[in-house]
Design a protein around this motif. Structure first.
Motif, PDB file in Angstrom:
ATOM      1  N   MET A  78      41.048 118.753  26.249  1.00 52.07           N
ATOM      2  CA  MET A  78      42.100 117.810  25.540  1.00 52.07           C
ATOM      3  C   MET A  78      43.137 117.625  26.640  1.00 52.07           C
ATOM      4  SD  MET A  78      40.060 117.057  22.853  1.00 52.07           S
ATOM      5  CE  MET A  78      41.004 116.305  21.559  1.00 52.07           C
ATOM      6  N   SER A  79      43.439 116.153  26.740  1.00 46.84           N
ATOM      7  CA  SER A  79      44.285 115.589  27.718  1.00 46.84           C
ATOM      8  C   SER A  79      45.413 114.602  26.713  1.00 46.84           C
ATOM      9  CB  SER A  79      43.943 114.911  28.718  1.00 46.84           C
ATOM     10  OG  SER A  79      43.189 115.769  29.271  1.00 46.84           O
ATOM     11  N   GLU A  80      46.736 114.803  27.210  1.00 49.91           N
ATOM     12  CA  GLU A  80      47.581 113.626  26.435  1.00 49.91           C
ATOM     13  C   GLU A  80      47.669 112.539  27.411  1.00 49.91           C
ATOM     14  OE1 GLU A  80      52.129 113.302  25.656  1.00 49.91           O
ATOM     15  OE2 GLU A  80      51.028 114.929  24.523  1.00 49.91           O
ATOM     16  N   VAL A  81      47.601 111.298  26.872  1.00 52.39           N
ATOM     17  CA  VAL A  81      47.740 110.057  27.649  1.00 52.39           C
ATOM     18  C   VAL A  81      48.920 109.401  27.216  1.00 52.39           C
ATOM     19  CG1 VAL A  81      45.244 110.105  28.071  1.00 52.39           C
ATOM     20  CG2 VAL A  81      46.236 108.902  26.035  1.00 52.39           C
ATOM     21  N   ARG A  82      49.503 108.732  28.004  1.00 56.49           N
ATOM     22  CA  ARG A  82      50.798 107.956  27.640  1.00 56.49           C
ATOM     23  C   ARG A  82      50.419 106.513  28.097  1.00 56.49           C
ATOM     24  NH1 ARG A  82      54.458 105.803  30.606  1.00 56.49           N
ATOM     25  NH2 ARG A  82      54.153 107.221  32.422  1.00 56.49           N
ATOM     26  N   ILE A  83      50.135 105.702  27.625  1.00 54.65           N
ATOM     27  CA  ILE A  83      49.764 104.140  27.887  1.00 54.65           C
ATOM     28  C   ILE A  83      50.714 103.195  27.394  1.00 54.65           C
ATOM     29  CG2 ILE A  83      47.934 102.508  28.100  1.00 54.65           C
ATOM     30  CD1 ILE A  83      45.982 104.953  27.447  1.00 54.65           C
ATOM     31  N   VAL A  84      51.174 102.170  28.169  1.00 50.78           N
ATOM     32  CA  VAL A  84      52.044 101.072  27.849  1.00 50.78           C
ATOM     33  C   VAL A  84      50.988 100.235  27.230  1.00 50.78           C
ATOM     34  CG1 VAL A  84      53.685  99.380  27.996  1.00 50.78           C
ATOM     35  CG2 VAL A  84      53.848 101.640  29.050  1.00 50.78           C
ATOM     36  N   VAL A  85      50.760  99.811  25.807  1.00 52.10           N
ATOM     37  CA  VAL A  85      49.878  98.963  25.558  1.00 52.10           C
ATOM     38  C   VAL A  85      50.593  97.717  24.662  1.00 52.10           C
ATOM     39  CG1 VAL A  85      47.958  98.520  23.837  1.00 52.10           C
ATOM     40  CG2 VAL A  85      48.235 100.766  24.897  1.00 52.10           C
ATOM     41  N   ASN A  86      50.232  96.493  25.330  1.00 53.11           N
ATOM     42  CA  ASN A  86      51.093  95.266  24.759  1.00 53.11           C
ATOM     43  C   ASN A  86      52.541  95.523  24.796  1.00 53.11           C
ATOM     44  OD1 ASN A  86      48.327  94.068  24.688  1.00 53.11           O
ATOM     45  ND2 ASN A  86      48.104  94.831  22.435  1.00 53.11           N
ATOM     46  N   GLY A  87      52.953  96.177  26.037  1.00 53.54           N
ATOM     47  CA  GLY A  87      54.323  96.158  25.740  1.00 53.54           C
ATOM     48  C   GLY A  87      54.905  97.419  25.323  1.00 53.54           C
ATOM     49  N   VAL A  88      54.249  98.007  24.527  1.00 55.10           N
ATOM     50  CA  VAL A  88      54.755  99.407  23.706  1.00 55.10           C
ATOM     51  C   VAL A  88      54.108 100.613  24.129  1.00 55.10           C
ATOM     52  CG1 VAL A  88      54.736 100.422  21.348  1.00 55.10           C
ATOM     53  CG2 VAL A  88      54.744  97.608  21.727  1.00 55.10           C
ATOM     54  N   GLU A  89      55.066 101.441  24.530  1.00 56.50           N
ATOM     55  CA  GLU A  89      54.436 102.787  24.803  1.00 56.50           C
ATOM     56  C   GLU A  89      53.919 103.577  23.697  1.00 56.50           C
ATOM     57  OE1 GLU A  89      55.960 106.032  28.044  1.00 56.50           O
ATOM     58  OE2 GLU A  89      57.330 105.838  26.346  1.00 56.50           O
ATOM     59  N   ARG A  90      52.631 104.044  23.863  1.00 58.97           N
ATOM     60  CA  ARG A  90      51.730 104.799  23.225  1.00 58.97           C
ATOM     61  C   ARG A  90      51.157 106.002  23.627  1.00 58.97           C
ATOM     62  NH1 ARG A  90      49.694 100.560  19.274  1.00 58.97           N
ATOM     63  NH2 ARG A  90      49.070 102.681  17.797  1.00 58.97           N
ATOM     64  N   PHE A  91      51.030 106.996  22.714  1.00 57.85           N
ATOM     65  CA  PHE A  91      50.627 108.396  23.205  1.00 57.85           C
ATOM     66  C   PHE A  91      49.315 108.672  22.498  1.00 57.85           C
ATOM     67  CE2 PHE A  91      55.355 108.100  23.605  1.00 57.85           C
ATOM     68  CZ  PHE A  91      55.256 108.721  24.917  1.00 57.85           C
ATOM     69  N   GLY A  92      48.653 109.707  22.865  1.00 58.68           N
ATOM     70  CA  GLY A  92      47.455 110.011  22.290  1.00 58.68           C
ATOM     71  C   GLY A  92      46.874 111.050  22.823  1.00 58.68           C
ATOM     72  N   VAL A  93      46.089 112.107  22.197  1.00 59.73           N
ATOM     73  CA  VAL A  93      45.306 113.138  22.892  1.00 59.73           C
ATOM     74  C   VAL A  93      44.018 112.762  22.737  1.00 59.73           C
ATOM     75  CG1 VAL A  93      44.878 115.732  22.500  1.00 59.73           C
ATOM     76  CG2 VAL A  93      47.188 114.848  21.861  1.00 59.73           C
ATOM     77  N   VAL A  94      43.144 112.884  23.853  1.00 61.56           N
ATOM     78  CA  VAL A  94      41.830 112.607  23.973  1.00 61.56           C
ATOM     79  C   VAL A  94      41.090 113.559  24.799  1.00 61.56           C
ATOM     80  CG1 VAL A  94      42.408 110.114  23.956  1.00 61.56           C
ATOM     81  CG2 VAL A  94      42.159 111.424  25.965  1.00 61.56           C
ATOM     82  N   GLU A  95      39.689 113.559  24.440  1.00 58.72           N
ATOM     83  CA  GLU A  95      38.739 114.332  25.178  1.00 58.72           C
ATOM     84  C   GLU A  95      38.590 113.657  26.662  1.00 58.72           C
ATOM     85  OE1 GLU A  95      35.060 115.668  23.541  1.00 58.72           O
ATOM     86  OE2 GLU A  95      35.915 115.283  21.533  1.00 58.72           O
ATOM     87  N   GLY A  96      38.337 114.432  27.748  1.00 61.81           N
ATOM     88  CA  GLY A  96      38.029 113.958  28.833  1.00 61.81           C
ATOM     89  C   GLY A  96      37.165 112.578  28.949  1.00 61.81           C
TER      90      GLY A  96
END
Length: 161
Positions: free
Chosen positions: A1-19
């Protein structure tokens, strides 16, 4: 599992995803942004087009971890905060560039990328640019007309189909 930080539509979003989680799956299932449609999971239909760092990308071809630290724009971010449609979305509505609507998010996102590259494309260039986007309802005529209209070109002489 990896944590991702992505700016989506101008808002920083976080999540934990499988590779193996695709960006399309993360957007839909992880963030609840269901406007990005998944029609094939094989990069054939274009319903999942989003913009990653300003470039059109079929989100079913990219892992969510590859988007870590990047900016992603989806169909949900195209309208103004008050819900007012952008020029492309309004043109699709005004010129009947959609029927069932399944392909529309990908078409709008692809059209936005095209108009960023060339603000006044011709019909042939639009058709070529949309080769990776499938629509099973419209026959593309009104989609092309809508993109021409969104670019500010006169479409009065083009008959509706």
């Amino acid at each position: 599992m990896s944590e991702v930080r992505i700016v989506v539509n101008g808002v920083e979003r976080f999540g934990v995803v499988e590779g193996r989680t695709l960006l399309s799956g993360f957007l839909r299932d992880g963030l609840g942004l269901t406007g990005t449609h998944v029609g094939c999971d094989t990069s054939q239909c274009g319903a999942c087009v989003v913009h990653v760092d300003g470039q059109a990308v079929k989100s079913c071809t990219m892992f969510a971890v590859e988007a870590d630290g990047r900016s992603v724009d989806t169909i949900e971010g195209q309208a103004a905060p008050d819900g007012t449609l952008n020029a492309i979305q309004q043109a699709f509505q005004d010129h009947h560039g959609l029927q069932c609507g399944f392909c529309t998010p990908g078409m709008v996102m692809s059209a936005a990328a095209l108009l960023k590259e060339n603000p006044t494309p011709g019909e042939a260039e639009i058709r070529e640019y949309l080769e990776g986007n499938l629509c099973r309802c419209t026959g593309y005529h009104n989609i092309v007309k809508a993109i021409l209209a969104a670019s500010g070109q006169d479409v009065a002489a083009i008959a509706a189909e």
